[in-house]
Each structure stands twice: as C-alpha cells, then as structure tokens.
Design an enzyme around this catalytic site. Sequence first.
Site, PDB file in Angstrom:
ATOM      1  N   GLY A   8       0.855  -1.185   0.000  1.00 50.37           N
ATOM      2  CA  GLY A   8       0.000   0.000   0.000  1.00 50.37           C
ATOM      3  C   GLY A   8       0.889   1.231   0.000  1.00 50.37           C
ATOM      4  N   ARG A  11      -1.102   7.130   1.491  1.00 46.84           N
ATOM      5  CA  ARG A  11      -0.581   8.157   2.407  1.00 46.84           C
ATOM      6  C   ARG A  11       0.150   7.544   3.601  1.00 46.84           C
ATOM      7  NH1 ARG A  11      -5.738   9.740   0.723  1.00 46.84           N
ATOM      8  NH2 ARG A  11      -5.723  11.640  -0.509  1.00 46.84           N
ATOM      9  N   VAL A  12      -0.459   6.548   4.247  1.00 44.52           N
ATOM     10  CA  VAL A  12       0.182   5.962   5.433  1.00 44.52           C
ATOM     11  C   VAL A  12       1.417   5.161   5.023  1.00 44.52           C
ATOM     12  CG1 VAL A  12      -0.128   4.420   7.406  1.00 44.52           C
ATOM     13  CG2 VAL A  12      -2.005   5.907   6.692  1.00 44.52           C
ATOM     14  N   GLY A  13       1.316   4.459   3.886  1.00 43.47           N
ATOM     15  CA  GLY A  13       2.472   3.695   3.406  1.00 43.47           C
ATOM     16  C   GLY A  13       3.643   4.620   3.112  1.00 43.47           C
ATOM     17  N   ASP A  33       2.027  -1.850  -4.448  1.00 44.95           N
ATOM     18  CA  ASP A  33       0.639  -1.372  -4.494  1.00 44.95           C
ATOM     19  C   ASP A  33      -0.066  -2.107  -5.632  1.00 44.95           C
ATOM     20  OD1 ASP A  33      -0.741   1.379  -3.225  1.00 44.95           O
ATOM     21  OD2 ASP A  33      -1.680   0.683  -5.085  1.00 44.95           O
ATOM     22  N   ARG A  88     -14.490   2.979  11.449  1.00 40.92           N
ATOM     23  CA  ARG A  88     -13.468   2.066  10.911  1.00 40.92           C
ATOM     24  C   ARG A  88     -14.111   0.738  10.498  1.00 40.92           C
ATOM     25  NH1 ARG A  88     -11.167   5.037  15.062  1.00 40.92           N
ATOM     26  NH2 ARG A  88      -9.246   6.140  14.551  1.00 40.92           N
ATOM     27  N   ASN A  95     -11.938  -4.177   3.085  1.00 42.14           N
ATOM     28  CA  ASN A  95     -10.547  -4.338   3.504  1.00 42.14           C
ATOM     29  C   ASN A  95     -10.188  -5.778   3.886  1.00 42.14           C
ATOM     30  OD1 ASN A  95     -10.097  -1.730   2.866  1.00 42.14           O
ATOM     31  ND2 ASN A  95      -9.844  -0.974   4.948  1.00 42.14           N
ATOM     32  N   ASN A 120      -7.321  -0.585   8.413  1.00 47.58           N
ATOM     33  CA  ASN A 120      -8.464  -0.689   9.337  1.00 47.58           C
ATOM     34  C   ASN A 120      -9.576  -1.577   8.804  1.00 47.58           C
ATOM     35  OD1 ASN A 120      -7.914   0.839  11.690  1.00 47.58           O
ATOM     36  ND2 ASN A 120      -7.967   2.712  10.446  1.00 47.58           N
ATOM     37  N   HIS A 175      -9.110  -0.211  18.361  1.00 49.09           N
ATOM     38  CA  HIS A 175      -8.803   1.088  17.749  1.00 49.09           C
ATOM     39  C   HIS A 175     -10.096   1.632  17.146  1.00 49.09           C
ATOM     40  CE1 HIS A 175      -6.459   4.168  15.862  1.00 49.09           C
ATOM     41  NE2 HIS A 175      -6.615   3.717  14.631  1.00 49.09           N
TER      42      HIS A 175
HETATM   43  P1  NAD Z   1      -4.725   5.545   0.864  1.00 48.86           P
HETATM   44  O1  NAD Z   1      -5.971   5.423   0.062  1.00 48.86           O
HETATM   45  O2  NAD Z   1      -3.928   6.792   0.771  1.00 48.86           O
HETATM   46  O3  NAD Z   1      -3.758   4.313   0.527  1.00 48.86           O
HETATM   47  C1  NAD Z   1      -4.200   2.993   0.422  1.00 48.86           C
HETATM   48  C2  NAD Z   1      -3.383   2.343  -0.673  1.00 48.86           C
HETATM   49  O4  NAD Z   1      -3.732   0.954  -0.719  1.00 48.86           O
HETATM   50  C3  NAD Z   1      -3.655   2.921  -2.067  1.00 48.86           C
HETATM   51  O5  NAD Z   1      -2.432   3.345  -2.655  1.00 48.86           O
HETATM   52  C4  NAD Z   1      -4.276   1.770  -2.823  1.00 48.86           C
HETATM   53  O6  NAD Z   1      -3.971   1.749  -4.209  1.00 48.86           O
HETATM   54  C5  NAD Z   1      -3.673   0.577  -2.095  1.00 48.86           C
HETATM   55  N1  NAD Z   1      -4.406  -0.666  -2.314  1.00 48.86           N
HETATM   56  C6  NAD Z   1      -5.746  -0.867  -2.381  1.00 48.86           C
HETATM   57  N2  NAD Z   1      -6.005  -2.167  -2.629  1.00 48.86           N
HETATM   58  C7  NAD Z   1      -4.817  -2.816  -2.692  1.00 48.86           C
HETATM   59  C8  NAD Z   1      -4.423  -4.144  -2.907  1.00 48.86           C
HETATM   60  N3  NAD Z   1      -5.329  -5.112  -3.111  1.00 48.86           N
HETATM   61  N4  NAD Z   1      -3.111  -4.422  -2.914  1.00 48.86           N
HETATM   62  C9  NAD Z   1      -2.185  -3.484  -2.709  1.00 48.86           C
HETATM   63  N5  NAD Z   1      -2.488  -2.187  -2.509  1.00 48.86           N
HETATM   64  C10 NAD Z   1      -3.792  -1.857  -2.497  1.00 48.86           C
HETATM   65  O7  NAD Z   1      -5.142   5.270   2.378  1.00 48.86           O
HETATM   66  P2  NAD Z   1      -4.288   5.615   3.697  1.00 48.86           P
HETATM   67  O8  NAD Z   1      -4.718   6.926   4.234  1.00 48.86           O
HETATM   68  O9  NAD Z   1      -2.839   5.356   3.416  1.00 48.86           O
HETATM   69  O10 NAD Z   1      -4.845   4.503   4.710  1.00 48.86           O
HETATM   70  C11 NAD Z   1      -4.527   3.137   4.482  1.00 48.86           C
HETATM   71  C12 NAD Z   1      -5.183   2.260   5.526  1.00 48.86           C
HETATM   72  O11 NAD Z   1      -4.609   2.527   6.800  1.00 48.86           O
HETATM   73  C13 NAD Z   1      -6.691   2.482   5.682  1.00 48.86           C
HETATM   74  O12 NAD Z   1      -7.347   1.263   5.907  1.00 48.86           O
HETATM   75  C14 NAD Z   1      -6.772   3.373   6.923  1.00 48.86           C
HETATM   76  O13 NAD Z   1      -8.028   3.279   7.571  1.00 48.86           O
HETATM   77  C15 NAD Z   1      -5.656   2.769   7.737  1.00 48.86           C
HETATM   78  N6  NAD Z   1      -5.119   3.610   8.816  1.00 48.86           N
HETATM   79  C16 NAD Z   1      -4.816   2.976   9.975  1.00 48.86           C
HETATM   80  C17 NAD Z   1      -4.292   3.681  11.029  1.00 48.86           C
HETATM   81  C18 NAD Z   1      -3.934   2.963  12.309  1.00 48.86           C
HETATM   82  O14 NAD Z   1      -3.577   3.626  13.286  1.00 48.86           O
HETATM   83  N7  NAD Z   1      -4.008   1.646  12.367  1.00 48.86           N
HETATM   84  C19 NAD Z   1      -4.063   5.069  10.905  1.00 48.86           C
HETATM   85  C20 NAD Z   1      -4.386   5.672   9.699  1.00 48.86           C
HETATM   86  C21 NAD Z   1      -4.905   4.931   8.652  1.00 48.86           C
END
Ligand code: NAD
Length: 306
Positions: A8, A11-13, A33, A88, A95, A120, A175
């Site tokens: 992924g 943004r978080v990645g 990704d 979430r 997800n 999430n 969470h």
């Molecule tokens: P984002 O949309 O910016 O990034 C998600 C990425 O996942 C995208 O680049 C997308 O193309 C990719 N993706 C989708 N399906 C895929 C697949 N099958 N294989 C590989 N890649 C795939 O979202 P984000 O803001 O980076 O958030 C990502 C996740 O992290 C979300 O589920 C969000 O709720 C979660 N999150 C968790 C926490 C935590 O504390 N645990 C904090 C923030 C966000």
Amino acid sequence: MQKIAIIGAGRVGEASAQFIAAGRLCREIALVDIHDGPPKGVALDLQQTGLVLDSDTHLSGSSDYASIAGAGLVIVTAGLPRKPGMSRSDVLESNVQILDSVVEQVMRYAPDSMLLIVSNPVDVLTYRAWKKTGWARNRIFGQAGILDSSRMAAFIASETGLSISDITTMVLGGHGDNMVPLPRYCTINGVPISHFIETKRLDEIIQRTRDGGAEILGLRQNSSAYDAPGVAVTAMVESIVLDRKRLLPCVALLDGEFSQSDIAIGVPCVLGRNGVERVVDLDLDDDERANFEHSVASLRTDMALL
Ligand code: NAD
C-alpha cells in the site's frame, strides 16, 4: 534487519517509508501497491531525500509481489481509508478482501517475515491475518495504541503547557470508538495526571482522543491522518529492528492475557527482534475492566462478520 516491505503506497504507506528511511532503520524498503506507477513514484521521490537526510536506504516500488522476497517485516497499509462520517468498521468488508489477497502473496514471497497490520479495522484484520497464516502469534501484530496514546499526550501537553517528553499515556482496547484510555497509567514524569488536570477536563481530553482520527478526517475531508500513524508505525519498527524491547501499546493476539483468547486487541507489548515478545497483563480496576470488556464485545461483533 536488511529489508522491510510496505504494502500500500498511499498516504500511510508513504509516511511510514519516509520515517523509516529517515531513521536509517533498514537497508532496503520495497513498496508494493495494486497500481504500478504510484509505488514507483513514491519510491523515487523518497529516494531523492537521501542526500539531505543522510540516509542510504534503497527504495523500490512495484505492483509485483516478487519484490518483497527477503523482507523480514511486511507492513500492510493497503486498503480503503474511511470517508467523513464513516467508522473504521464500515470499511471491514472491502478491507478483509484486500487483506486476504495481500496475506496470500506475503505467505508466498516472504514466508519467514513478520506482519505489521495498519489497515483498518486494524484489530479485526490483525486477527484475520493470524488465522489465515497460522503463524505464531509473536509474528503478527498491529498498530493502534501508539497513535492513540500519542494523540492523548499531545492534548495533555497543550492543556498543561508542559513538555510532551515527560508525558506518559496508555490507551488500550480496540482502535475505535471503544478504545480504552487509562488515566491511572497517565503521568507527567511520574506525577499522576490528576495532579495537573481535573477529572471533568480529563474526561473531555479522553473523548477527544477517542474522536482523534475522525476530527482530522473531518477537517481534511479528503484524507485521514497519516503523519502521526507513520511515526507510530516507525516506533514499532525501531523497537523491532534495534531489539530495544520497548513496552508499547500494540494490537496483539491474546492467549489468556486480560482474561481473553482468540482475539487481537490493543494491549501493552514488549517489542523486540522476535516481534511481540511478551504481552504485559495489567491488573485493571472495575471501571477499566468493564471498558476493556465492552471494547472486546464490540470487536467480537465485527469478528463475527468475517
Ligand atoms: P490511501 O488510500 O492513501 O492508501 C491505500 C493504498 O492501498 C492505495 O495506494 C491503494 O492503491 C492501495 N491498495 C488498495 N487495494 C490494494 C491491494 N489489493 N493491494 C495493494 N495495494 C492496495 O489510504 P491511507 O490513508 O494510506 O490509509 C490506508 C489504511 O490505513 C486504511 O485502511 C486506513 O483506515 C488505515 N489507517 C490505519 C491507522 C492505524 O492507526 N491503524 C491510521 C491511519 C490509517
């Protein structure tokens, strides 16, 4: 650890890769990704921070999971983030499918790795990853409590005007809306928080902590938080790769601790080179236990949907 994979490149990645590379915590980061261009672009952009940040970490991006071969740790951030007004749990169905496909590839290309789940709903997905892999529970864990505890600490620092360096907070449980902040374990350099903040105000801070993710999402509209999640992930990575044995709140699989089994939920964990090396069971008081059990019940409702 030589190599870390991040699934992924959203943004978080990206934020996680940025802080891990800046911290010089591994030699190589492979971003994967579902789309091919974005992880390549992220990797290239971050690679070009190397000179200024004095980091030799090599970054690559791909849609091909073969690129994660040899990774000791795989961080899963792939998935849909929630939109304003969503919980979430609302992204559970989509997800879970994404997580299942990711876990299959990780088992194929990095079968000896550890899995750090961020997507999430993180507690339920951590449990799902454990069930799917059948791996030992020390190898599968999730990030939630470091972020929630950091949020609470930031609010306490603003409220008191004191240095955040001296603030200790502890947020356990799922969470989500039912997370369990523990004011009894909250101090400013060992002095109980009740010495600085009266109960009513502390309750407001606790509620703001619970709503912390939604507050940022509501303000940004088109993105959830990612900087604080990125550093929270990096704190876990650092404790693992440097074998620091830090005691951090993480999503862990329970086997009798906190009187629970067959569930993944936020609890204090010792993180070292083997992942979750120990879950530290706490003697909760009646209120804390009731809140923790409420959080467990809400997670079990979501787990029943799997
Ligand atoms: P984002 O949309 O910016 O990034 C998600 C990425 O996942 C995208 O680049 C997308 O193309 C990719 N993706 C989708 N399906 C895929 C697949 N099958 N294989 C590989 N890649 C795939 O979202 P984000 O803001 O980076 O958030 C990502 C996740 O992290 C979300 O589920 C969000 O709720 C979660 N999150 C968790 C926490 C935590 O504390 N645990 C904090 C923030 C966000």
